[in-house]
Each structure stands twice: as structure tokens, then as C-alpha cells.
Design a protein around this motif. Structure first.
Motif, mmCIF file in Angstrom:
data_model
loop_
_atom_site.group_PDB
_atom_site.id
_atom_site.type_symbol
_atom_site.label_atom_id
_atom_site.label_comp_id
_atom_site.label_asym_id
_atom_site.label_seq_id
_atom_site.Cartn_x
_atom_site.Cartn_y
_atom_site.Cartn_z
ATOM 1 N N TYR A 6 101.784 7.593 8.866
ATOM 2 C CA TYR A 6 100.800 7.989 9.875
ATOM 3 C C TYR A 6 99.399 7.520 9.462
ATOM 4 C CZ TYR A 6 97.912 10.894 12.902
ATOM 5 O OH TYR A 6 96.976 11.328 13.809
ATOM 6 N N ILE A 7 99.067 7.731 8.191
ATOM 7 C CA ILE A 7 97.750 7.323 7.677
ATOM 8 C C ILE A 7 97.572 5.813 7.820
ATOM 9 C CG2 ILE A 7 96.359 7.122 5.575
ATOM 10 C CD1 ILE A 7 97.609 9.852 4.722
ATOM 11 N N GLU A 8 98.570 5.049 7.417
ATOM 12 C CA GLU A 8 98.485 3.586 7.506
ATOM 13 C C GLU A 8 98.211 3.130 8.942
ATOM 14 O OE1 GLU A 8 102.253 2.434 5.874
ATOM 15 O OE2 GLU A 8 101.455 2.320 3.826
ATOM 16 N N LYS A 9 98.922 3.694 9.905
ATOM 17 C CA LYS A 9 98.733 3.312 11.307
ATOM 18 C C LYS A 9 97.347 3.707 11.806
ATOM 19 C CE LYS A 9 103.607 3.426 12.540
ATOM 20 N NZ LYS A 9 104.657 4.121 13.285
ATOM 21 N N ASP A 10 96.918 4.923 11.464
ATOM 22 C CA ASP A 10 95.601 5.378 11.898
ATOM 23 C C ASP A 10 94.495 4.512 11.306
ATOM 24 O OD1 ASP A 10 93.845 7.535 13.183
ATOM 25 O OD2 ASP A 10 93.155 7.564 11.086
ATOM 26 N N LEU A 11 94.609 4.218 10.028
ATOM 27 C CA LEU A 11 93.572 3.418 9.371
ATOM 28 C C LEU A 11 93.554 1.981 9.896
ATOM 29 C CD1 LEU A 11 93.874 4.756 5.716
ATOM 30 C CD2 LEU A 11 92.043 5.218 7.361
ATOM 31 N N ALA A 12 94.709 1.431 10.203
ATOM 32 C CA ALA A 12 94.753 0.080 10.781
ATOM 33 C C ALA A 12 93.988 0.058 12.099
ATOM 34 C CB ALA A 12 96.200 -0.364 10.976
ATOM 35 N N ASN A 13 94.127 1.119 12.893
ATOM 36 C CA ASN A 13 93.375 1.215 14.156
ATOM 37 C C ASN A 13 91.882 1.346 13.925
ATOM 38 O OD1 ASN A 13 95.672 1.039 15.756
ATOM 39 N ND2 ASN A 13 95.992 3.242 15.775
ATOM 40 N N ARG A 14 91.490 1.795 12.748
ATOM 41 C CA ARG A 14 90.071 1.924 12.401
ATOM 42 C C ARG A 14 89.535 0.652 11.730
ATOM 43 N NH1 ARG A 14 88.438 7.521 12.019
ATOM 44 N NH2 ARG A 14 90.192 8.889 12.490
ATOM 45 N N GLY A 15 90.379 -0.358 11.581
ATOM 46 C CA GLY A 15 89.951 -1.614 10.960
ATOM 47 C C GLY A 15 90.026 -1.621 9.451
ATOM 48 N N VAL A 16 90.693 -0.628 8.872
ATOM 49 C CA VAL A 16 90.827 -0.558 7.420
ATOM 50 C C VAL A 16 91.902 -1.542 6.978
ATOM 51 C CG1 VAL A 16 91.480 0.941 5.493
ATOM 52 C CG2 VAL A 16 90.019 1.818 7.320
ATOM 53 N N GLN A 17 91.591 -2.323 5.941
ATOM 54 C CA GLN A 17 92.473 -3.393 5.506
ATOM 55 C C GLN A 17 93.491 -2.956 4.447
ATOM 56 O OE1 GLN A 17 89.031 -5.853 4.751
ATOM 57 N NE2 GLN A 17 89.830 -7.354 6.199
ATOM 58 N N TYR A 18 93.141 -1.999 3.610
ATOM 59 C CA TYR A 18 94.108 -1.521 2.635
ATOM 60 C C TYR A 18 93.737 -0.126 2.149
ATOM 61 C CZ TYR A 18 91.040 -2.868 -1.307
ATOM 62 O OH TYR A 18 89.996 -2.995 -2.199
ATOM 63 N N ILE A 19 94.713 0.501 1.492
ATOM 64 C CA ILE A 19 94.539 1.831 0.907
ATOM 65 C C ILE A 19 94.583 1.689 -0.609
ATOM 66 C CG2 ILE A 19 95.542 4.147 0.673
ATOM 67 C CD1 ILE A 19 96.802 3.723 3.465
ATOM 68 N N ALA A 20 93.649 2.336 -1.275
ATOM 69 C CA ALA A 20 93.620 2.333 -2.743
ATOM 70 C C ALA A 20 93.754 3.751 -3.241
ATOM 71 C CB ALA A 20 92.294 1.733 -3.238
ATOM 72 N N SER A 21 94.387 3.894 -4.399
ATOM 73 C CA SER A 21 94.567 5.202 -5.014
ATOM 74 C C SER A 21 94.796 5.015 -6.497
ATOM 75 C CB SER A 21 95.765 5.917 -4.381
ATOM 76 O OG SER A 21 95.903 7.207 -4.923
ATOM 77 N N MET A 22 94.533 6.057 -7.259
ATOM 78 C CA MET A 22 94.806 6.033 -8.686
ATOM 79 C C MET A 22 95.732 7.199 -8.980
ATOM 80 S SD MET A 22 92.204 6.239 -11.921
ATOM 81 C CE MET A 22 91.281 4.840 -11.326
ATOM 82 N N THR A 23 96.814 6.930 -9.665
ATOM 83 C CA THR A 23 97.762 7.994 -10.016
ATOM 84 C C THR A 23 97.892 8.073 -11.522
ATOM 85 O OG1 THR A 23 99.641 6.470 -9.909
ATOM 86 C CG2 THR A 23 99.062 7.670 -7.892
ATOM 87 N N SER A 24 98.402 9.193 -11.964
ATOM 88 C CA SER A 24 98.634 9.339 -13.407
ATOM 89 C C SER A 24 100.050 9.801 -13.643
ATOM 90 C CB SER A 24 97.653 10.343 -13.999
ATOM 91 O OG SER A 24 97.762 11.587 -13.359
#
Length: 124
Positions: free
Chosen positions: A106-124
Motif C-alpha cells: 500500500y505504501i509503495e503504491k501511495d508513494l508512487a502516486n506522490r512521485g516518490v522514486q524509492y523507499i529507504a530504511s535502516m534495520t538492525s
């Protein structure tokens, strides 16, 4: 069935007290000592019309929040628009059902509609 929503403004969040409780549970599970009051203040500050923060919330059939993801839209050198995913959480009793994966889709689709090109995150 889980229904997902994206909120840019804290005042628009459905069942905001329960969402704050959910965020508090998550923060506690990662070692944070923040109180519900402190989390409410932070969310109200970051989720306002002038900021780039977003919170995604999934509600179950009873309309109770069961998962959330929080992050910020940003601009970078490599990509003009990206999303920094700060937190993601699914309540313990709802895990292993694919809810986290559905939330990310859902987040990926919503962000694509907002023009966002990628998602970044840091995990441990």
C-alpha cells in the motif's frame, strides 16, 4: 480484512488515541522510554500540513488500528524524491498473516502516486 489509510495531519487520524497507544507499544518494544504524552506531542508536531511526514495505519474489521508505518518524504542527490521509513509495526496477535507485506505494498503504491522514486530504511 485490513483497510489502510495515509495521514499527513495528526488531527485527521481516526482513533488517534489508539494509534498513539500502538506507537507507544512499538517504541517500548525497541527500548524507547517515551510516554504516550511525549509521542502525541511528537506526532502532532511532525504530522502537520507544513511537514513531509506521513503515517500509514491499517484498521481491522472492528475499525481498530492494528499496524502502522511512519516516515518522511525527502529529496536527495541520487533520487529527487524518496521516503525514509522510520518505523513499522504490526500488533503481535496479527503477525504472520501478511499484514506487514500488504502495508508495504500500500505504501509503495501511495508513494508512487506522490512521485516518490524509492523507499529507504535502516534495520538492525
Amino acid at each position: 480484512m485490513i483497510v489502510f489509510y495515509c495521514y499527513e495531519d495528526f488531527l485527521e487520524i481516526h482513533k488517534s488515541d489508539e494509534v498513539v497507544n500502538l506507537v507507544c507499544t512499538h517504541m517500548s518494544s525497541i527500548g524507547s522510554l517515551m510516554t504516550e504524552t511525549e509521542i502525541t506531542v511528537r506526532l502532532k508536531d511532525s504530522l502537520s500540513k507544513n511537514n513531509q511526514s506521513l503515517i500509514y495505519i491499517g484498521y481491522n474489521e472492528e475499525n481498530n488500528p492494528v499496524c502502522f508505518a511512519y516516515g518522511n518524504q525527502a529529496r536527495g542527490i541520487e533520487a529527487n524524491q524518496y521516503f525514509w521509513l522510520n518505523e513499522i509495526h504490526v500488533v503481535a496477535t496479527m503477525r504472520k498473516q501478511g499484514i506487514g507485506s500488504k502495508l508495504l505494498t500500500y505504501i509503495e503504491k501511495d508513494l508512487a502516486n506522490r512521485g516518490v522514486q524509492y523507499i529507504a530504511s535502516m534495520t538492525s
